[in-house]
Design an enzyme around this catalytic site. Structure first.
Site, mmCIF file in Angstrom:
data_model
loop_
_atom_site.group_PDB
_atom_site.id
_atom_site.type_symbol
_atom_site.label_atom_id
_atom_site.label_comp_id
_atom_site.label_asym_id
_atom_site.label_seq_id
_atom_site.Cartn_x
_atom_site.Cartn_y
_atom_site.Cartn_z
ATOM 1 N N LYS A 18 11.083 2.718 -0.241
ATOM 2 C CA LYS A 18 11.050 4.153 -0.507
ATOM 3 C C LYS A 18 11.253 4.459 -1.996
ATOM 4 O O LYS A 18 11.979 3.740 -2.696
ATOM 5 C CB LYS A 18 12.155 4.865 0.301
ATOM 6 C CG LYS A 18 12.048 4.674 1.811
ATOM 7 C CD LYS A 18 10.806 5.245 2.399
ATOM 8 C CE LYS A 18 10.915 6.612 2.999
ATOM 9 N NZ LYS A 18 11.925 6.873 3.990
ATOM 10 N N CYS A 66 42.232 19.294 15.032
ATOM 11 C CA CYS A 66 40.844 19.618 15.328
ATOM 12 C C CYS A 66 40.633 21.125 15.208
ATOM 13 O O CYS A 66 41.343 21.900 15.859
ATOM 14 C CB CYS A 66 40.496 19.145 16.738
ATOM 15 S SG CYS A 66 38.864 19.691 17.263
ATOM 16 N N CYS A 90 39.786 22.522 18.955
ATOM 17 C CA CYS A 90 40.692 22.549 20.111
ATOM 18 C C CYS A 90 42.153 22.424 19.712
ATOM 19 O O CYS A 90 43.032 22.491 20.563
ATOM 20 C CB CYS A 90 40.319 21.461 21.120
ATOM 21 S SG CYS A 90 40.746 19.797 20.582
ATOM 22 N N ASP A 107 2.755 10.416 3.054
ATOM 23 C CA ASP A 107 3.710 11.347 3.648
ATOM 24 C C ASP A 107 2.965 12.408 4.460
ATOM 25 O O ASP A 107 2.739 13.518 4.012
ATOM 26 C CB ASP A 107 4.546 11.996 2.538
ATOM 27 C CG ASP A 107 5.805 12.635 3.090
ATOM 28 O OD1 ASP A 107 6.075 12.467 4.301
ATOM 29 O OD2 ASP A 107 6.503 13.305 2.322
ATOM 30 N N LYS A 146 2.805 4.533 0.996
ATOM 31 C CA LYS A 146 3.270 5.108 2.261
ATOM 32 C C LYS A 146 2.945 6.595 2.198
ATOM 33 O O LYS A 146 3.523 7.347 1.408
ATOM 34 C CB LYS A 146 4.774 4.904 2.420
ATOM 35 C CG LYS A 146 5.303 5.437 3.731
ATOM 36 C CD LYS A 146 6.727 4.977 3.971
ATOM 37 C CE LYS A 146 7.196 5.302 5.366
ATOM 38 N NZ LYS A 146 7.306 6.739 5.622
ATOM 39 N N TYR A 192 -4.580 2.666 8.396
ATOM 40 C CA TYR A 192 -3.806 1.541 7.864
ATOM 41 C C TYR A 192 -3.285 0.579 8.923
ATOM 42 O O TYR A 192 -2.612 -0.383 8.616
ATOM 43 C CB TYR A 192 -2.647 2.035 6.996
ATOM 44 C CG TYR A 192 -1.733 3.053 7.673
ATOM 45 C CD1 TYR A 192 -0.960 2.704 8.775
ATOM 46 C CD2 TYR A 192 -1.637 4.354 7.204
ATOM 47 C CE1 TYR A 192 -0.131 3.619 9.391
ATOM 48 C CE2 TYR A 192 -0.813 5.286 7.816
ATOM 49 C CZ TYR A 192 -0.058 4.905 8.916
ATOM 50 O OH TYR A 192 0.744 5.807 9.530
ATOM 51 N N GLU A 252 0.847 -1.194 0.000
ATOM 52 C CA GLU A 252 0.000 0.000 0.000
ATOM 53 C C GLU A 252 0.881 1.242 0.000
ATOM 54 O O GLU A 252 2.023 1.185 0.448
ATOM 55 C CB GLU A 252 -0.886 -0.006 1.250
ATOM 56 C CG GLU A 252 -0.098 0.201 2.528
ATOM 57 C CD GLU A 252 -0.791 -0.334 3.773
ATOM 58 O OE1 GLU A 252 -1.009 -1.555 3.854
ATOM 59 O OE2 GLU A 252 -1.098 0.490 4.650
ATOM 60 N N CYS A 298 38.325 18.871 24.454
ATOM 61 C CA CYS A 298 37.837 19.516 23.229
ATOM 62 C C CYS A 298 36.437 20.054 23.501
ATOM 63 O O CYS A 298 35.515 19.299 23.783
ATOM 64 C CB CYS A 298 37.794 18.524 22.081
ATOM 65 S SG CYS A 298 37.021 19.213 20.593
ATOM 66 N N CYS A 350 39.163 13.806 16.432
ATOM 67 C CA CYS A 350 39.913 14.669 17.333
ATOM 68 C C CYS A 350 40.324 13.841 18.541
ATOM 69 O O CYS A 350 39.524 13.096 19.101
ATOM 70 C CB CYS A 350 39.017 15.826 17.759
ATOM 71 S SG CYS A 350 39.560 16.653 19.252
#
Ligand code: IVH
Length: 750
Positions: free
Chosen positions: A324, A429, A432, A130, A128, A236, A126, A453, A447
């Site tokens: 999907k 990083c 930091c 939205d 889907k 449903y 069936e 950090c 990092c």
């Protein structure tokens, strides 16, 4: 913001300024809540602002503004929505994207049920829808309440709003005593266009897509607004029932239709993966002309007795999947690449894009995954996009699939600016300055700063207060950012949250005098924190934000160990075995690099075993480790990560300090009285009535722990034909041993 006493001391000028400020704040809050469906402040904070406004107005009646918030009716979220706990959780669906995923879904189900490839097995297919899901509870045929999905366990009470939807019957004839009907609230394309046209005319905000419009319309505190919005509903599924609706999904849906609900006419019965895929294509062809948004096709096992046997994983049913539709695409310019540092230190590249509409949503940021992805390689080092790298200034293709974060998929080299240069991924990083390193086999650069950090610490805190973790009202990501660097009341670690009230008291209760705060909002925050001092074990484990320990693993660990102390003792005990395991893997890695020939497999195993043996792991450690990684869904990756986190001195100290201030709740016992709850069960030999996976899932659903090996802790061994060493060991240890029929008799009717 300050309390009532300060109002009497105010000068007129101060009062005028304060009223202007409050009007601004309240207008902004109204806008966020009502038109954007994205509240920025809590209802309590809203109420406090409004109250203060009224109080100042009563002191200075002449200063009342023409646009005074106290004159605005309808727009005030007086109470917010009440909460409703779903009798049966509202789950989400697993996804399938390709035809192969559908075949696999069918194969998985057959395997679980022990059905051969040619045994009959029907599904329903069936659209889907939205929109947003809604659960409607009828008692004796009367609509009692309507709740949104919320976090799946608790939703918002939107009963009055649901009553305005004509496709939702208020009264049902000949319904079961208890009937919970579930389905999707949505808005048709035509109604959506008309609504937006009216919004434009009224100078109000337009909605980005029908889904947002439906959500914004249903979640209205002012029911007259909802009534004016044309919402629709497809049924449903169902929740609690006092009696079964039918024997199959299709018949059950047909009964919902008889009860007066609209069901989707494109629902069909399909007899296997090929027929499902055919139906999917048929629906896909009609997608543009349906008149409402759908984002895929949902497949469900038709026989309800099989659905019951298949049951659920943590948050999704085994008997259903959402296939999907392909993601929507758009092209735009990549303006910059920023690096975000996550809570586990991962450096994630984010593409800043020239805003572009993709599938009805404006996208201006998209993930670039990791440095290999930018350079045109996947995690295995193989080329993707034909090896094209991505550069700042490039013309890139962006896609988004449903709620998933937008991604950069492709790059158009013909539009590359001449000055564009190869992107250099940082090796330190950006937050930091610590080294950012990539471990062997890890696609991600991390990092090494740990808690020093600020980005890691901050992200860990945001995760800690997030909805699925501690979920502290009024303490979200925004507030964490504010408190992190606060000179008086810093929150740098989770425990700081639970000392906040104490510290504020020691600090002359200054919080309530801050800009944007007041006595009420400070008190509300402290109360919300206090409320979460009692916390379910699974939320605590998840909230710690340990790498690889997600929501599902946290639930599994909580169920298995039942308490924080039991868990930490087990993980501490297992530590030597965890380290031996890692040493084994590292040795294997070295072996892999050194050799690539035929006899490799045998040598690898030998290497691993030898490296582990060299460690001379205590028996108890090995047993604890085997138990830990034997938990369904845990395994060595989660086990090691958990072990590392708890063995890290700084991290452990922070966790201990936190836990000392909490009251950790044991997981709830299974709903039904079960003779096997809390027992450790081992299955061995051939099972004839069900597969091993099903036996395990059912035992766990009844509160039993299922283990892979027999030990002194085993309570029951279920032995089928062909049982070998485990049966012998059980006999030696005096463990109760029963056959499959006796096991089924024991759990019968549960
Ligand atoms: S069945 C236990 N059927 O999709 C499974 N869900 O990703 C219950 N949805 O939260 C869901 N159309 O909001 C089902 N025909 C359909 C659906 C559907 C839309 C939504 C629903 C659910 C989400 C799961």
């Amino acid at each position: 913001m300050t309390g009532k006493s300060d109002i009497a001391q105010m000068s007129e000028a101060e009062a005028r300024d304060e009223l202007a400020r409050l009007a601004g704040l309240l207008a902004q809050a109204n806008q966020a809540y009502h038109t954007e469906d994205a509240p920025e402040i809590s209802d309590a904070e809203y109420d406090a602002l409004k109250r203060r406004n009224t109080e100042i107005e009563s002191f200075f009646p002449d200063l009342k503004r023409v646009d005074s918030p106290s004159d605005q009716v309808g727009a005030a979220p007086a109470e917010g929505f009440g909460k409703i706990t779903h009798a049966i959780p509202m789950l989400s669906l697993g996804n399938a994207f390709e035809d192969a995923d559908v075949t696999e879904f069918d194969a998985r189900i057959r395997k679980y049920l022990g059905l051969t490839i040619d045994a009959a097995l029907d599904y329903t297919a069936e659209p889907k829808i939205d929109g947003l899901s809604l659960s409607l509870r009828y008692e004796n045929g009367r609509l009692i309440h309507a709740a949104t999905r919320g976090d799946g366990e608790t939703g918002e009470n939107v009963t009055e709003n649901a009553r305005t939807i004509t496709e939702i019957p208020q009264q049902i004839a000949d319904a079961p005593e208890v009937l919970e009907v579930r389905g999707e609230v949505y808005m048709s394309h035509a109604d959506f266009e008309a609504l937006n046209a009216r919004q434009v005319e009224a100078g109000d905000k337009v909605f980005a897509n029908p889904r947002n419009a439906a959500a914004g319309s249903l979640r209205q505190l002012d029911v007259t607004v909802t009534r004016a919005r044309p919402l629709r509903f497809f049924a449903y599924a169902w929740g609690e029932l006092s009696e079964p609706l039918a024997e199959t999904q299709m018949e059950a849906i047909r009964r919902l239709e008889v009860f007066g609900f609209t069901i989707n006419e494109l629902t069909a019965i399909c007899d296997g993966p090929q027929s499902l895929i055919d139906h999917y294509r048929m629906i896909e062809e009609q997608r543009a002309t349906l008149g409402y948004d759908i984002d895929g096709v949902v497949y469900k096992v038709n026989r309800l007795d099989l659905q019951a046997r298949l049951g659920f994983r943590a948050t999704t049913p085994r008997w259903a999947v959402a296939h999907k539709f392909p993601a929507e695409l758009a092209w735009t310019r990549l303006e910059a690449i920023d690096i975000q540092v996550g809570r586990t230190g991962a450096l994630s590249p984010v593409a800043r894009l020239q805003p572009v509409t993709v599938g009805g949503v404006v996208v201006s940021n998209a993930t670039l995954h990791n440095e290999d992805y930018i350079q045109g390689r996947d995690s295995k080092g193989e080329t993707i996009r034909g090896g094209k790298d991505i550069r700042i200034g490039d013309w890139v293709q962006v896609y988004r699939a449903g709620d998933v974060i937008p991604k950069v998929a492709d790059v158009d080299l013909s539009k590359r600016p001449e000055e564009a240069v190869l992107y250099e991924f940082p090796t330190t990083c950006p937050e930091c300055g610590s080294d950012a390193i990539r471990e062997e086999g890890d696609a991600v650069r991390r990092c090494t700063g740990g808690l020093i950090c600020p980005a890691q610490a901050m992200e860990k805190l945001k995760h800690f207060v997030s909805r699925k973790a501690f979920d502290i009202e009024g303490l979200g990501a925004k507030q964490i950012e504010m408190f992190y660097d606060d000179p008086d009341l810093p929150i740098r670690a989770p425990v700081d949250i639970f000392t906040l009230a104490e510290r504020d008291a020691g600090n002359l209760n200054k919080l309530k005098n801050r800009h944007g705060w007041g006595a009420q909002s400070a008190e509300n925050l402290f109360a919300a924190i206090e409320e979460k001092r009692r916390i379910p074990l699974a939320r605590l484990i998840f909230g710690l934000g340990i790498r690889h320990v997600g929501e599902v693993a946290a639930k599994d660990l909580a169920l298995h160990f039942g308490g924080w102390t039991v868990l930490t003792e087990a993980v501490d005990t297992a530590r030597p075995a965890a380290l031996a395991h890692r040493a084994g893997e590292e040795a294997v890695e070295r072996e892999r690099i050194a050799a690539a020939d035929e006899g490799r497999r045998a040598r690898i195993k030998e290497t691993r075993d030898k490296a582990i043996a060299e460690r001379d792991v205590p028996k108890a450690a090995q047993a604890a480790w085997d138990d830990l990684i034997g938990i369904d869904g845990i395994g060595a990756t989660v086990g090691l990560s958990l072990s590392d986190a708890l063995a890290n001195e700084e991290e452990r100290a922070a966790i201990n300090a936190l836990v000392a201030r909490l009251e950790v709740e044991a997981p709830a016992a299974p709903a039904k009285e079960s003779p096997v709850a809390g027992k450790t069960v081992v299955f061995t030999g051939t099972l004839e009535k069900m597969t091993r996976a099903e036996a395990k899932a059912r035992a766990e659903a009844l509160g039993a722990k299922v283990s892979g090996s027999v030990s002194g802790k085993t309570d029951i061994l279920v032995a089928g034909p062909g049982a070998g060493s485990k049966a012998k060991k059980a006999a030696d240890l005096g463990v109760e041993t029963i056959d499959e029929d006796a096991w089924l008799a024991l759990i019968e009717g549960l």
